[in-house]
Design a protein around this motif. Structure first.
Motif, PDB file in Angstrom:
ATOM      1  N   ARG A   1       0.535  -1.417  -0.085  1.00  0.00           N
ATOM      2  CA  ARG A   1      -0.450  -0.163   0.001  1.00  0.00           C
ATOM      3  C   ARG A   1       0.847   1.029  -0.334  1.00  0.00           C
ATOM      4  N   ARG A   2       1.943   1.217  -0.318  1.00  0.00           N
ATOM      5  CA  ARG A   2       2.732   2.067  -0.143  1.00  0.00           C
ATOM      6  C   ARG A   2       2.371   3.652  -1.397  1.00  0.00           C
ATOM      7  N   ALA A   3       2.471   3.274  -2.286  1.00  0.00           N
ATOM      8  CA  ALA A   3       1.501   4.114  -3.574  1.00  0.00           C
ATOM      9  C   ALA A   3       0.513   4.688  -2.701  1.00  0.00           C
ATOM     10  N   GLU A   4      -0.479   4.121  -2.536  1.00  0.00           N
ATOM     11  CA  GLU A   4      -1.931   4.972  -1.995  1.00  0.00           C
ATOM     12  C   GLU A   4      -1.518   5.541  -0.718  1.00  0.00           C
TER      13      GLU A   4
ATOM     14  N   ARG B   1      -6.743  15.047   7.792  1.00  0.00           N
ATOM     15  CA  ARG B   1      -6.950  13.631   7.092  1.00  0.00           C
ATOM     16  C   ARG B   1      -6.519  12.671   7.644  1.00  0.00           C
TER      17      ARG B   1
ATOM     18  N   LYS C   1      -2.920  18.165   7.762  1.00  0.00           N
ATOM     19  CA  LYS C   1      -2.696  17.135   7.793  1.00  0.00           C
ATOM     20  C   LYS C   1      -3.294  15.577   9.000  1.00  0.00           C
TER      21      LYS C   1
ATOM     22  N   LEU D   1       1.428   7.402   0.100  1.00  0.00           N
ATOM     23  CA  LEU D   1       2.779   8.385  -0.350  1.00  0.00           C
ATOM     24  C   LEU D   1       1.609   9.296  -0.891  1.00  0.00           C
ATOM     25  N   GLU D   2       0.055   8.672  -1.360  1.00  0.00           N
ATOM     26  CA  GLU D   2      -1.101  10.491  -2.251  1.00  0.00           C
ATOM     27  C   GLU D   2      -1.269  11.216  -0.911  1.00  0.00           C
ATOM     28  N   LEU D   3      -1.709  10.372  -0.068  1.00  0.00           N
ATOM     29  CA  LEU D   3      -2.660  11.504   1.093  1.00  0.00           C
ATOM     30  C   LEU D   3      -0.890  12.003   2.265  1.00  0.00           C
TER      31      LEU D   3
ATOM     32  N   ARG E   1       2.774  13.016   1.943  1.00  0.00           N
ATOM     33  CA  ARG E   1       3.898  13.086   1.521  1.00  0.00           C
ATOM     34  C   ARG E   1       4.977  13.306   1.421  1.00  0.00           C
TER      35      ARG E   1
END
Lengths: 313, 260
Positions: free
Chosen positions: A125-128, A181, A178, A130-132, A134
């Motif tokens: 789930r790294r890419a997902e 989020r 953040k 890193l969208e949230l 950063r």
């Protein structure tokens, strides 16, 4: 009332407990960091572990992860007894951990840090994430601000899609945006069936996101509450600057605690409804007013006194 | 599970490059003075008291083998490299605990045993670099001086020097898991390795106290004997290796039980 509900729940959902503490205690010489703490965290809930700084929250978390040995008592994490080092090591593949103080390898870049953890427990789930969140991945961690380190910590804690996340003061250092989020992210995770164990010293934060709350003071669990009950036990730190000196007795209401009057300024912790407070203040000639989050310890003293309520209270 | 080994190895690269560079330069300086020492070697051996020669392990100083074994190795390898290995190892665990890095490391599905062993295994970096660098400079130096040196002996003096360095690392590692403060662990490791080296030398001066030197690791590694007499002493090397393994085992036992 709430405590009785908990006992019933515990019995019927015995298998659903993700974390179970049984009289867990840690002493450092004369100092009692955790004193026979017992509670369960159920699968699929956000459990808030609330207490002032130095109450023993981090000690409990480090006991659960096997970083320190209990003086007495025990605990289960995802079915592994914390005394069984091998079993505990195995279940860590399914645990995400965000420590209060983040010790990354300072010379590595954020990217390299994530690669390092990915080799040990995966990163589907790294890419997902890193969208949230950063953090500047190409820079060495030693150049990171508190907030960036915290974001890198959040990504590493969740990137292997753990069933249980243990977060120690996860929002400290994050800007409000953040923080929101993260709160939203945690709620989504909970809805997807994940369990979140969340320590905090901020009452309002716990009220916002948690389903159930354990309250710890000076190493003792003083209450285990459903969030609805805790919501009634809020409080605000209020400072009112009046146009002319006022008679304290006339000004004070039962919802005000720790009232201090100096000349035309009144300072108190308010434990009632916001509307009632505003209506009350409107009756006076107010020049200025400050309303903020209270000192957690003041609130706790008011609601939980010095006594230990534990699970039976 | 090699993630920790990789990162630890990478962390050792910078220090290793500096150390190897320094020791190579130092060895080169020794070679510069060799011709003048060679001329006066006999005078040296006659003038210097026996105990000083023994302290430095000097024999056959006029030969290149005697010079390397008696002059270069005691300083460069036994003292300086030994201190480096002890110092670096003394920081391995203690520093990670201090900086709370160990909390994050141990939140992974990795055992404490594995953490220690991977960290120790990362010492391959300075071991390889030091061997290659020193072999190269010693061989080149001897060739330039027109004093051919036996390659087999040169390889053996390096190979058999590795267990000695590992024992120094083991001493540092044990301090690293026992002592909480990084500075204390590293300073103690440094002083201890220096003291052991000194005790070995001094104990040889007095036959009544020679047994004291038996507890020092340098007693089991004699570069002069290897280079000058081609005595390889495999038993001594084995004793050092076993000592290293015992030190690592004790360190692991302590580390898996302690609070971090």
């Amino acid at each position: 009332m709430c405590a009785q509900t908990d006992v019933v729940e515990t019995n019927s959902d015995r298998d659903a407990a993700t974390i179970r503490l049984d009289e867990l205690a840690k002493h450092y010489g004369e100092v009692t960091a955790n004193d026979a703490v017992s509670f369960d965290v159920h699968a699929g809930e956000i459990f808030g572990y609330l207490g002032p700084n130095g109450a023993g929250k981090t000690t409990t978390i480090r006991l659960l992860l096997g970083l320190i040995n209990p003086t007495s008592g025990t605990a289960d994490v995802l079915g592994a007894d914390i005394h069984d080092r091998r079993a505990l090591t195995e279940v860590k593949a399914d645990i995400g951990y965000l420590p209060d103080s983040l010790g990354f390898e300072e010379r590595l870049t954020g990217q390299q840090v994530l690669d390092y953890f990915a080799r040990m427990r995966g990163d589907e789930r790294r890419a997902e994430l890193l969208e949230l969140f950063r953090p500047p991945l190409e820079k060495p961690v030693e150049t990171y601000s508190h907030g960036n380190k915290r974001m890198l910590g959040i990504v590493q804690a969740f990137m292997h899609d753990p069933t249980l996340a243990i977060l120690d003061e996860p929002t400290s250092g994050l800007d409000p945006l953040k923080q929101d989020r993260l709160h939203a992210f945690l709620e989504n995770e909970r809805d997807a069936g994940k369990t979140i164990f969340f320590s905090s010293h901020v009452l309002s934060e716990v009220q916002r996101v948690c389903d159930r709350v354990g309250i710890i003071r000076e190493g003792e669990l003083v209450a285990l509450e459903n969030i609805d009950d805790l919501l009634e036990r809020g409080g605000k730190d209020v400072r009112v600057h009046l146009a002319e000196p006022v008679d304290e007795e006339r000004f004070t209401t039962p919802a005000m605690i720790d009232v201090e009057t100096v000349d035309r300024t009144v300072r108190f912790t308010y434990t009632g409804e916001a509307n009632a407070l505003l209506a009350h203040l409107a009756r006076f000639d107010v020049e200025d007013v400050d309303i903020g989050d209270p000192q957690l310890d003041d609130i706790f003293k008011h609601y939980y006194g010095g006594s230990t309520l534990g699970e039976t209270g | 599970m090699t993630a920790i080994l990789r990162v630890e190895s990478r962390k050792l690269v910078r220090g290793t490059v500096i150390l190897t560079g320094l020791l190579v330069v130092l060895s080169a300086f020794f070679f510069v003075v060799f011709p003048s020492i060679q001329e006066e070697a006999e005078l040296f051996e006659a003038v210097y008291p026996d105990y000083l020669l023994a302290l430095l392990g000097i024999e056959e100083l006029h030969t290149i083998e005697g010079f390397i074994g008696g002059y270069i190795f005691p300083f460069v390898w036994i003292l300086l490299a030994g201190i480096y290995f002890a110092y670096v190892s003394a920081g391995m665990i203690s520093r990670d605990i201090r900086t709370r890095r160990m909390d994050l490391t141990l939140s992974n599905p990795v055992s404490r045993e594995s953490v220690v062993l991977q960290k120790v295994a990362a010492l391959w970096v300075p071991v390889v670099a030091l061997n290659v660098g020193m072999m190269a400079v010693l061989f080149a130096g001897a060739t330039v001086l027109g004093e051919p040196i036996d390659l087999a002996s040169l390889a053996m003096v390096h190979l058999l020097g590795v267990p000695y360095l590992l024992v120094c690392a083991g001493i540092g590692l044990l301090l690293s898991v026992v002592v909480d403060r990084v500075e204390t662990a590293q300073t103690t490791a440094l002083i201890l390795v220096f003291a052991l080296w000194l005790i070995d030398g001094l104990s040889q001066m007095n036959s009544d106290f020679e047994w004291v030197g038996e507890i020092t690791p340098s007693r089991y590694y004699d570069p002069s004997a290897i280079l000058v007499h081609e005595e390889y002493a495999p038993i001594d090397a084995t004793i050092l290796l076993v000592t290293f393994l015992v030190l690592v085992a004790v360190s692991v036992l302590v580390f898996v039980r302690r609070d971090i």
